[in-house]
Design a protein around this motif. Structure first.
Motif, PDB file in Angstrom:
ATOM      1  N   UNK A  67      19.873  41.561   8.476  1.00  0.00           N
ATOM      2  CA  UNK A  67      21.268  41.135   8.610  1.00  0.00           C
ATOM      3  C   UNK A  67      21.847  41.580   9.960  1.00  0.00           C
ATOM      4  N   UNK A  68      23.127  41.342  10.162  1.00  0.00           N
ATOM      5  CA  UNK A  68      23.756  41.635  11.447  1.00  0.00           C
ATOM      6  C   UNK A  68      23.715  43.110  11.792  1.00  0.00           C
ATOM      7  N   UNK A  69      23.621  43.960  10.777  1.00  0.00           N
ATOM      8  CA  UNK A  69      23.518  45.410  11.014  1.00  0.00           C
ATOM      9  C   UNK A  69      22.079  45.853  11.207  1.00  0.00           C
ATOM     10  N   UNK A  70      21.132  44.924  11.122  1.00  0.00           N
ATOM     11  CA  UNK A  70      19.723  45.262  11.309  1.00  0.00           C
ATOM     12  C   UNK A  70      19.026  45.736  10.053  1.00  0.00           C
ATOM     13  N   UNK A  71      19.682  45.604   8.891  1.00  0.00           N
ATOM     14  CA  UNK A  71      19.080  46.066   7.631  1.00  0.00           C
ATOM     15  C   UNK A  71      18.154  44.989   7.069  1.00  0.00           C
ATOM     16  N   UNK A  72      16.979  45.403   6.592  1.00  0.00           N
ATOM     17  CA  UNK A  72      16.030  44.478   5.971  1.00  0.00           C
ATOM     18  C   UNK A  72      16.572  44.012   4.625  1.00  0.00           C
ATOM     19  N   UNK A  73      16.586  42.688   4.427  1.00  0.00           N
ATOM     20  CA  UNK A  73      17.182  42.097   3.231  1.00  0.00           C
ATOM     21  C   UNK A  73      16.233  41.081   2.601  1.00  0.00           C
ATOM     22  N   UNK A  74      16.390  40.898   1.294  1.00  0.00           N
ATOM     23  CA  UNK A  74      15.755  39.810   0.563  1.00  0.00           C
ATOM     24  C   UNK A  74      16.825  38.806   0.140  1.00  0.00           C
ATOM     25  N   UNK A  75      16.497  37.523   0.150  1.00  0.00           N
ATOM     26  CA  UNK A  75      17.320  36.510  -0.507  1.00  0.00           C
ATOM     27  C   UNK A  75      16.785  36.376  -1.927  1.00  0.00           C
ATOM     28  N   UNK A  76      17.677  36.523  -2.911  1.00  0.00           N
ATOM     29  CA  UNK A  76      17.258  36.544  -4.305  1.00  0.00           C
ATOM     30  C   UNK A  76      18.144  35.635  -5.148  1.00  0.00           C
ATOM     31  N   UNK A  77      17.756  35.487  -6.408  1.00  0.00           N
ATOM     32  CA  UNK A  77      18.492  34.641  -7.335  1.00  0.00           C
ATOM     33  C   UNK A  77      18.828  35.414  -8.598  1.00  0.00           C
ATOM     34  N   UNK A  78      19.966  35.093  -9.158  1.00  0.00           N
ATOM     35  CA  UNK A  78      20.366  35.636 -10.454  1.00  0.00           C
ATOM     36  C   UNK A  78      20.520  34.466 -11.415  1.00  0.00           C
ATOM     37  N   UNK A  79      19.849  34.565 -12.582  1.00  0.00           N
ATOM     38  CA  UNK A  79      19.939  33.472 -13.536  1.00  0.00           C
ATOM     39  C   UNK A  79      19.627  33.963 -14.944  1.00  0.00           C
ATOM     40  N   UNK A  80      20.027  33.162 -15.929  1.00  0.00           N
ATOM     41  CA  UNK A  80      19.734  33.466 -17.321  1.00  0.00           C
ATOM     42  C   UNK A  80      18.330  32.970 -17.638  1.00  0.00           C
ATOM     43  N   UNK A  81      17.525  33.860 -18.252  1.00  0.00           N
ATOM     44  CA  UNK A  81      16.166  33.505 -18.647  1.00  0.00           C
ATOM     45  C   UNK A  81      16.114  33.368 -20.161  1.00  0.00           C
ATOM     46  N   UNK A  82      15.631  32.213 -20.631  1.00  0.00           N
ATOM     47  CA  UNK A  82      15.673  31.919 -22.064  1.00  0.00           C
ATOM     48  C   UNK A  82      14.604  32.687 -22.852  1.00  0.00           C
TER      49      UNK A  82
END
Length: 211
Positions: A67-82
């Motif tokens: 990110x802009x601060x130089x921190x390592x990030x993941x793009x993730x998802x939040x969802x309901x699992x049946x």
């Protein structure tokens, strides 16, 4: 009882291989997998019918950026699992369509679920999800050079939020709470193996701050 230290050569386990006898029948057909019954015989003469789940190949994408601060990030998802009837936090993932290359499927799922494209998409591992009864493979891709190019294009019954989470937070909490999906553990394992080769994928504390 066999002494595990005196057994034969573990690199040549031919005596453990069960052979197909050519009989296989469909036991159940479903929308995302089938169940077949396979007849096999062992090297000592035993025979049996065994269930095998026939599923398309799976793909999981690990979208990584700083990110802009130089921190390592993941793009993730939040969802309901049946299956678990819970909300989980996971990496983008999906099924490989018939005739589709897994890497193409990975790029497609990343775009459909997050609206993002990656400049670099590399397979960092693939495994059997459960060799006891599944015949498919699960492929894991590291996505880098991310850019958000369009809105989500979800399946009719998909509903998910996209969010960015620090890499170290995910690795700290993996296997607990919202991160208790088994595929997530596999993904984290392959990511950590990649980190052993490329330490820059993680945020390493400044040693001077400990003085």
């Amino acid at each position: 009882m066999n002494d595990p230290f005196l057994m034969g050569d573990p690199l040549h386990p031919d005596h453990l291989v069960w052979k197909d006898d050519g009989q296989e029948k469909l036991a159940w057909h479903g929308p995302i997998f089938d169940v077949t019954l396979v007849k096999r015989s062992s090297t000592d003469g035993r025979t049996g019918d065994f269930c095998r789940v026939e599923s398309p190949e799976w793909i999981t994408v690990i979208p990584w950026y700083r990110n802009e601060e130089g921190k390592a990030m993941f793009v993730m998802e939040q969802q309901f699992r049946h299956g678990s009837a819970t909300v989980t936090r996971e990496f983008p993932a999906g099924l490989v369509e018939k005739g589709e290359d897994p890497k193409v499927a990975a790029a497609r799922e990343l775009l459909e679920e997050t609206g993002s494209k990656a400049e670099k998409l590399e397979e960092i591992g693939n495994v059997s999800p459960n060799s006891a009864f599944m015949g498919n493979r699960s492929h894991f891709y590291l996505a880098e050079g991310l850019s958000h190019v369009e809105r989500q294009n979800l399946d009719p019954n998909e509903q998910l939020d996209v969010l960015s989470i620090p890499v170290e937070e995910v690795l700290r909490d993996i296997g607990t709470g919202m991160y208790d999906n088994g595929i997530m553990l596999m993904a984290a394992c392959f990511f950590l193996k990649e980190c052993a080769k490329r330490p820059g994928l993680r945020d390493v504390p400044d040693e001077r701050s400990r003085i």
